[in-house]
Enzyme design. Sequence first.
Site, short mmCIF file in Angstrom:
data_model
loop_
_atom_site.label_atom_id
_atom_site.label_comp_id
_atom_site.label_asym_id
_atom_site.label_seq_id
_atom_site.Cartn_x
_atom_site.Cartn_y
_atom_site.Cartn_z
N TRP A 35 0.82 -1.22 0.00
CA TRP A 35 0.00 0.00 0.00
C TRP A 35 0.85 1.26 0.00
O TRP A 35 1.88 1.32 0.70
CB TRP A 35 -0.88 0.00 1.25
N MET A 36 0.40 2.30 -0.72
CA MET A 36 1.06 3.61 -0.67
C MET A 36 -0.01 4.70 -0.53
O MET A 36 -1.03 4.64 -1.21
CB MET A 36 1.82 3.82 -1.98
N ASN A 37 0.23 5.70 0.35
CA ASN A 37 -0.56 6.93 0.27
C ASN A 37 0.38 8.13 0.17
O ASN A 37 1.18 8.17 -0.78
CB ASN A 37 -1.69 7.02 1.30
N ASP A 38 0.28 9.10 1.03
CA ASP A 38 0.95 10.41 0.80
C ASP A 38 2.42 10.35 0.38
O ASP A 38 3.19 9.56 0.93
CB ASP A 38 0.99 11.23 2.10
N GLN A 54 4.08 7.16 2.37
CA GLN A 54 3.37 6.37 3.35
C GLN A 54 3.18 4.98 2.78
O GLN A 54 2.67 4.83 1.65
CB GLN A 54 2.02 7.02 3.67
C1 FRU Z 1 -3.09 12.19 4.83
C2 FRU Z 1 -2.82 11.43 6.10
C3 FRU Z 1 -1.82 12.18 6.96
C4 FRU Z 1 -1.18 11.10 7.78
C5 FRU Z 1 -1.14 9.97 6.80
C6 FRU Z 1 -1.28 8.62 7.43
O1 FRU Z 1 -3.49 11.40 3.77
O2 FRU Z 1 -4.02 11.18 6.78
O3 FRU Z 1 -2.39 13.21 7.73
O4 FRU Z 1 0.07 11.47 8.23
O5 FRU Z 1 -2.17 10.18 5.87
O6 FRU Z 1 -0.99 7.60 6.54
#
Ligand code: FRU
Length: 492
Positions: A35-38, A54
Amino acid sequence: MEYTLERARRYEAEALRDISKLNRPQYHLTPGVGWMNDPNGFSFYKGKFHLFYQYYPYDTNWGKMHWGHAVSSDLVKWDYLPAALAPDSTYDHEGCFSGGAITLKDGRQMLMYTGVSVTKDENGNDMTVQQQCVAFGDGIDYKKYEHNPVIETKDLPEGASKLDFRDPTVFERPDGDYGCIVGSCDADKDGQLLEFKSKDGINWNYVGCLLKCNGKLGRMWECPNYFSMQGKRVLVFSPQEIRNMEPEFCDGNQTVCITCDEPEGEFKPKTKQCLDYGTDFYAPQVLNMPDGSKVMIGWLQNWDALRHNEKNRMFYGTMSIPRSISFKGDRLVQEPVKAIEAYRKGETRLKFALDDDLSRNERIKGRNFDMTVEVSPEEGETRYSEFSIGLAEGGGCVTLLVYDPEKKTLTIDRSKDGTERERFNERSCVLYGDRGDGNLKLRILSDGYTLEVFVNDGVNVLSAVVGTDVSAEGIYFGAAGKAKVETVFYNM
Ligand code: FRU
């Protein structure tokens, strides 16, 4: 499960050996596995662009956050490096959340991130807290500071939430000290940005609240960026739960840019702009390029629209194309970084007329492309009343871009993209500077499941993820009335 960096690195190295390159976007970054986010720590260090993110390697759903790591020479082709941070310490055992990076005066790179942990409140009950931590490294390996966290909940001003205190951005201040802005919300759950300063990156002092919301711009403000550009001070951040504030913003999580004309002192907002009017763009970071220009990259997803369309894949999440940003007057404009032009294959130029009909051409189809479309009314004719483009068409699916020159709106509609479940499918925006004369220019980047639409040289941008199987490659153009169209199409 015990999360160590060694385990994450072993796991991803093993997984990357097995995962085929098939089914990945051609020119956008995805995580190697999981998984990847920010985007995190977007920086230029030792001659390369570094992008951390992330990351949860073990599943395609969000989990205890690690920091993934990739490097690039041109911002388009990325090489994976081993994971940089794992949630392996008492102060971050619930996750290493988002943050930034800076090169220190002694040449090391410092990562600053939010450590999430569970402690006890004064009544002995479990309480989750977010505090700011640092790690020092050489571009590959990072060692967490032994006395983390460096900004603790006790450093917070009166009333600020201990749970919502995250996503530090770190930068060099004009006075030579390090500065840091952290997302926060106050006792009324209104968003605010808190400023700290430090001589060494370790000992931080609270400076004050740089900006707050007073009920006017959503709840918690996530992922701040703070920089100067073309004589303005600029804040880019991502508020949660914006509710019906003004036509510029729709309900939910999105990304805003707020500018201030005074170079220092109180941050007095002058302009407020939504940075992406599509369904999927969130938590961007802005990079200070070696030549002083700025590039922004975001997560090509949004918590509100999250979906698992990417079946049978070992990874989830895509970064946006890095976008060069600048001001034209007061408007922040975005365009894909020039480097992507080197990845174009072949060129198809077409000119054609539409007269209350649809048009398609065998040479313009696919899901990995960079296409420019210019439409205008036929000379001497009344203006057409609608222009549309069908994308990812096939198997009963199509995603539409619809332009209404009367209302000056552009709408992205993915309600027929084949995804089984209801979610929000449509977004519209009023186009900035549109004269209502039926002249429109679009640059559309498609890369498998993603679309990014840059309007009139980037004054508006709309990004979306589409769920349609990549075998649906159809593209068509349509008009209600008479229009002439010019397209330049490149496969990628
Ligand atoms: C934004 C967020 C950040 C947090 C991160 C957790 O997308 O909610 O505020 O640091 O993702 O993965």
